[in-house]
Design an enzyme around this catalytic site. Structure first.
Site, PDB file in Angstrom:
ATOM      1  N   GLY A 206      -9.988   5.875  -4.538  1.00  0.00           N
ATOM      2  CA  GLY A 206      -8.095   5.148  -4.174  1.00  0.00           C
ATOM      3  C   GLY A 206      -8.169   3.760  -3.880  1.00  0.00           C
TER       4      GLY A 206
ATOM      5  N   ASN B 230       0.707   8.894   1.347  1.00  0.00           N
ATOM      6  CA  ASN B 230       1.511   9.550   0.442  1.00  0.00           C
ATOM      7  C   ASN B 230       2.915  10.148   1.666  1.00  0.00           C
ATOM      8  OD1 ASN B 230       0.200  11.621  -1.376  1.00  0.00           O
ATOM      9  ND2 ASN B 230      -1.816  10.815   0.332  1.00  0.00           N
TER      10      ASN B 230
ATOM     11  N   ASP C 297      -6.398   2.468  -1.744  1.00  0.00           N
ATOM     12  CA  ASP C 297      -6.399   1.510  -0.399  1.00  0.00           C
ATOM     13  C   ASP C 297      -8.410   1.609   0.274  1.00  0.00           C
ATOM     14  OD1 ASP C 297      -6.605   4.235  -0.890  1.00  0.00           O
ATOM     15  OD2 ASP C 297      -5.658   5.318   1.278  1.00  0.00           O
TER      16      ASP C 297
ATOM     17  N   ASN D 161       4.300   6.627   4.165  1.00  0.00           N
ATOM     18  CA  ASN D 161       4.998   5.273   4.119  1.00  0.00           C
ATOM     19  C   ASN D 161       4.337   4.351   2.915  1.00  0.00           C
ATOM     20  OD1 ASN D 161       6.533   6.090   6.786  1.00  0.00           O
ATOM     21  ND2 ASN D 161       4.355   6.512   7.529  1.00  0.00           N
TER      22      ASN D 161
ATOM     23  N   ASP E 298       0.324  -1.393   0.023  1.00  0.00           N
ATOM     24  CA  ASP E 298       0.013   0.060  -0.383  1.00  0.00           C
ATOM     25  C   ASP E 298       1.250   1.422  -0.271  1.00  0.00           C
ATOM     26  OD1 ASP E 298      -1.995   1.956   0.077  1.00  0.00           O
ATOM     27  OD2 ASP E 298      -2.026   1.573   2.504  1.00  0.00           O
TER      28      ASP E 298
ATOM     29  N   THR F  68      -2.572  10.399   7.025  1.00  0.00           N
ATOM     30  CA  THR F  68      -1.783  11.998   5.893  1.00  0.00           C
ATOM     31  C   THR F  68      -3.022  12.650   6.196  1.00  0.00           C
ATOM     32  OG1 THR F  68      -0.376  10.485   4.941  1.00  0.00           O
ATOM     33  CG2 THR F  68      -0.539  13.065   4.229  1.00  0.00           C
TER      34      THR F  68
END
Length: 259
Positions: free
Chosen positions: A107, A9, A109, A11, A6, A132
């Protein structure tokens, strides 16, 4: 074994599953100047540290919200594992309906979060992903992704307060008094950031659960800042730190490449 990646932004989260068991979990800090070979070296070293041989990896799935890193990390995963990388994107089977203007904008994720939450908690759902940025999404009883909201993440917000002002201090979000009235600058900042974020989450949950098909919704949170925010919410919200990685595994199983 399956490698799940994954790309966020801040990590890159890595998970290696042996069937349904998460054998390895790790994070790599995002550095856009790394090459694919450098990312591959980091991944290879992490696997060696966890006593996982590259030959044991039989599949790989990747979700990314950072376009300039997507190809680099995908190439790195391919270099290390020698497998075809399944990228989460338009055309992938999610197992739920998506009712937004352009489903291709969902997205990877969030697709993973949604599928994992539906699989493990059932519908209807409100899912909070606090990293983030903080996203809050609603899924109705018919397994339809209705949409959601995007809020500033609590840690970037704290950095912005410090950088954009002359007198406000740097703060540790997990320290100090947890009160609604700050009696010094640091506590006032913590109050605004922590309680303010919790109030926003509570407010959106109240609005989402009033929508048709959302009665009796369950609440699930994931992301590095989720415990900071949800601990101060009025509702009891389940914590699932591995939700995104588990969702990537479910997506892989639903879209497993033919050999």
């Amino acid at each position: 074994m399956l490698l799940a990646v994954d790309v966020g932004n801040s990590n890159i989260s890595l998970g290696i599953f042996q069937n349904s068991i998460l054998r390895m979990k790790a994070k790599i800090s995002v550095k856009t100047r790394r090459s694919a070979d450098e990312y591959a070296a980091v991944l290879y070293d992490l696997m060696r540290m966890n006593h996982i041989a590259r030959e044991e990896i039989k599949g790989c799935i990747l979700a990314s919200v950072v376009p300039e890193l997507t190809g680099l990390v995908e190439d790195a995963a391919r270099i290390v594992t020698g497998t075809q990388v399944l990228r989460v994107g338009p055309g992938i089977r999610t197992g739920f309906r998506i009712r937004i203007d352009d489903p291709s904008q969902l997205g990877g994720d969030l697709a993973a979060d949604t599928l994992a939450a539906l699989t493990e908690y059932g519908a209807p759902l409100v899912v909070i992903d606090a990293g983030t940025v903080t996203t809050i999404i609603a899924v109705d009883r018919n397994r339809t992704y209705l949409g959601g909201c995007i809020l500033p993440g609590i840690r970037p917000s704290a950095m912005l307060l410090k950088e954009a002002t002359a007198l406000l201090p740097s703060i540790e979000l997990g320290s100090g008094e947890d009160a609604c009235l700050g009696r010094n600058s640091a506590d006032a900042m913590r109050c605004g950031l922590l309680l303010g974020s919790a109030m926003m989450v509570d407010g959106f949950i109240n609005r989402y659960t009033a929508l048709p098909g959302m009665t009796g919704a369950k609440y699930v949170a994931t992301g590095g800042s989720a415990p900071l925010v949800t601990a101060r919410c009025q509702r009891k919200i389940a914590q699932d730190p591995e939700l995104t990685l588990k969702g990537l595994r479910y997506l892989y199983e639903a879209n497993r490449p033919k050999r």
